[in-house]
Design a protein around this motif. Structure first.
Motif, mmCIF file in Angstrom:
data_model
loop_
_atom_site.group_PDB
_atom_site.id
_atom_site.type_symbol
_atom_site.label_atom_id
_atom_site.label_comp_id
_atom_site.label_asym_id
_atom_site.label_seq_id
_atom_site.Cartn_x
_atom_site.Cartn_y
_atom_site.Cartn_z
ATOM 1 N N HIS A 27 0.798 -1.358 -0.087
ATOM 2 C CA HIS A 27 0.067 -0.101 -0.011
ATOM 3 C C HIS A 27 0.745 1.122 0.201
ATOM 4 O O HIS A 27 1.917 1.418 0.860
ATOM 5 N N ALA A 28 0.624 1.971 -0.960
ATOM 6 C CA ALA A 28 1.371 3.303 -0.905
ATOM 7 C C ALA A 28 0.818 4.368 -0.433
ATOM 8 O O ALA A 28 -0.509 4.312 -0.633
ATOM 9 N N VAL A 29 1.405 5.362 0.251
ATOM 10 C CA VAL A 29 0.460 6.587 0.914
ATOM 11 C C VAL A 29 0.228 7.673 0.043
ATOM 12 O O VAL A 29 -0.600 8.434 0.391
ATOM 13 N N SER A 30 0.469 7.505 -1.405
ATOM 14 C CA SER A 30 0.097 8.551 -2.231
ATOM 15 C C SER A 30 0.220 7.919 -3.489
ATOM 16 O O SER A 30 1.115 6.946 -3.850
ATOM 17 N N ALA A 86 2.168 9.487 -5.762
ATOM 18 C CA ALA A 86 3.445 10.156 -6.029
ATOM 19 C C ALA A 86 4.308 8.748 -5.734
ATOM 20 O O ALA A 86 5.210 8.745 -6.402
ATOM 21 N N VAL A 87 4.209 8.268 -4.559
ATOM 22 C CA VAL A 87 4.946 6.996 -4.286
ATOM 23 C C VAL A 87 4.791 5.759 -5.549
ATOM 24 O O VAL A 87 5.886 5.490 -6.066
ATOM 25 N N VAL A 88 3.646 5.663 -6.077
ATOM 26 C CA VAL A 88 3.190 4.820 -7.167
ATOM 27 C C VAL A 88 4.262 5.244 -8.307
ATOM 28 O O VAL A 88 4.977 4.699 -9.118
ATOM 29 N N ASP A 89 3.961 6.449 -8.584
ATOM 30 C CA ASP A 89 4.798 7.046 -9.730
ATOM 31 C C ASP A 89 6.522 7.052 -9.637
ATOM 32 O O ASP A 89 7.119 6.492 -10.540
ATOM 33 N N GLN A 90 6.770 7.163 -8.433
ATOM 34 C CA GLN A 90 8.441 7.111 -8.229
ATOM 35 C C GLN A 90 8.745 5.462 -8.338
ATOM 36 O O GLN A 90 9.960 5.535 -8.678
ATOM 37 N N VAL A 91 8.169 4.661 -7.642
ATOM 38 C CA VAL A 91 8.436 3.237 -8.056
ATOM 39 C C VAL A 91 8.558 2.700 -9.554
ATOM 40 O O VAL A 91 9.360 2.322 -10.045
ATOM 41 N N GLY A 92 7.358 3.232 -10.347
ATOM 42 C CA GLY A 92 7.331 3.213 -11.664
ATOM 43 C C GLY A 92 8.790 3.592 -12.461
ATOM 44 O O GLY A 92 9.254 3.167 -13.140
ATOM 45 N N GLU A 93 9.053 4.822 -11.962
ATOM 46 C CA GLU A 93 10.334 5.582 -12.603
ATOM 47 C C GLU A 93 11.427 4.644 -12.185
ATOM 48 O O GLU A 93 12.220 4.595 -13.225
ATOM 49 N N TRP A 94 11.321 4.471 -11.014
ATOM 50 C CA TRP A 94 12.648 3.583 -10.653
ATOM 51 C C TRP A 94 12.953 2.334 -11.421
ATOM 52 O O TRP A 94 13.865 1.868 -11.694
ATOM 53 N N LEU A 95 11.868 1.713 -11.663
ATOM 54 C CA LEU A 95 11.538 0.457 -12.457
ATOM 55 C C LEU A 95 12.154 0.751 -13.716
ATOM 56 O O LEU A 95 12.922 -0.161 -14.333
ATOM 57 N N LYS A 96 11.554 1.717 -14.455
ATOM 58 C CA LYS A 96 11.925 2.045 -15.942
ATOM 59 C C LYS A 96 13.495 2.374 -15.933
ATOM 60 O O LYS A 96 13.940 1.794 -16.847
ATOM 61 N N PRO A 139 13.187 -10.154 -9.175
ATOM 62 C CA PRO A 139 14.121 -11.105 -9.889
ATOM 63 C C PRO A 139 13.961 -12.594 -9.846
ATOM 64 O O PRO A 139 14.097 -13.231 -10.779
ATOM 65 N N ASN A 140 13.109 -13.030 -8.961
ATOM 66 C CA ASN A 140 12.442 -14.215 -9.028
ATOM 67 C C ASN A 140 11.448 -14.689 -9.616
ATOM 68 O O ASN A 140 10.849 -15.942 -9.502
ATOM 69 N N GLY A 141 10.677 -13.647 -10.210
ATOM 70 C CA GLY A 141 9.581 -13.988 -11.071
ATOM 71 C C GLY A 141 8.209 -13.668 -10.339
ATOM 72 O O GLY A 141 7.291 -13.947 -10.972
ATOM 73 N N PHE A 142 8.377 -13.510 -9.056
ATOM 74 C CA PHE A 142 6.861 -12.908 -8.198
ATOM 75 C C PHE A 142 6.807 -11.704 -8.635
ATOM 76 O O PHE A 142 7.217 -10.809 -8.924
ATOM 77 N N VAL A 143 5.227 -11.658 -9.042
ATOM 78 C CA VAL A 143 4.515 -10.335 -9.125
ATOM 79 C C VAL A 143 4.286 -9.501 -7.979
ATOM 80 O O VAL A 143 3.889 -10.126 -6.855
ATOM 81 N N LEU A 144 5.018 -8.338 -7.881
ATOM 82 C CA LEU A 144 4.537 -7.389 -6.903
ATOM 83 C C LEU A 144 3.685 -6.166 -7.302
ATOM 84 O O LEU A 144 3.850 -6.097 -8.762
ATOM 85 N N GLU A 145 3.102 -5.571 -6.438
ATOM 86 C CA GLU A 145 2.166 -4.479 -6.720
ATOM 87 C C GLU A 145 2.513 -3.427 -5.834
ATOM 88 O O GLU A 145 2.614 -3.543 -4.509
ATOM 89 N N VAL A 146 2.559 -2.045 -6.288
ATOM 90 C CA VAL A 146 2.372 -0.812 -5.305
ATOM 91 C C VAL A 146 1.222 -0.113 -5.799
ATOM 92 O O VAL A 146 1.175 0.190 -6.935
ATOM 93 N N ALA A 147 0.296 0.017 -4.739
ATOM 94 C CA ALA A 147 -0.845 0.762 -5.162
ATOM 95 C C ALA A 147 -1.264 1.795 -4.178
ATOM 96 O O ALA A 147 -1.198 1.564 -2.688
ATOM 97 N N HIS A 148 -1.963 2.878 -4.539
ATOM 98 C CA HIS A 148 -2.524 4.022 -3.746
ATOM 99 C C HIS A 148 -4.043 3.585 -4.020
ATOM 100 O O HIS A 148 -4.606 3.668 -4.869
ATOM 101 N N THR A 149 -4.648 3.384 -2.949
ATOM 102 C CA THR A 149 -5.977 2.967 -2.922
ATOM 103 C C THR A 149 -6.781 3.801 -1.639
ATOM 104 O O THR A 149 -7.325 3.113 -0.530
#
Length: 75
Positions: free
Chosen positions: A17-20, A22-32, A60-70
């Motif tokens: 769970h992301a607090v905003s 902006a956190v989701v966007d930061q994670v997305g940018e980091w991944l890209k 890296p092990n193939g597990f699906v992770l999600e960061v979501a603001h809800t």
């Protein structure tokens, strides 16, 4: 690795769970920037709720992770 459905029990993915948004966007940018295995997002998912905002990726092990603001969903 393509997404696949399995006939077994187990965790489909882990969501943090992301607090905003902006956190989701930061994670997305980091991944890209690191050429991470991005599955979707960051994007809105109105099918889940009006304000659901998410990024999904594989670790890296193939597990699906999600960061979501809800903000409209009680945890």
């Amino acid at each position: 690795m393509p997404l696949a459905f399995h006939d077994s029990l187990g965790v489909r993915h882990i969501c943090f769970h992301a607090v905003s948004r902006a956190v989701v966007d930061q994670v997305g940018e980091w991944l890209k920037n690191r050429k991470g295995d991005l599955l979707r997002g960051p994007q809105e998912m109105p099918l889940y709720s009006v304000s659901y905002y998410t990024v999904d990726f594989r670790d890296p092990n193939g597990f699906v992770l999600e960061v979501a603001h809800t903000p409209d969903i009680k945890l």
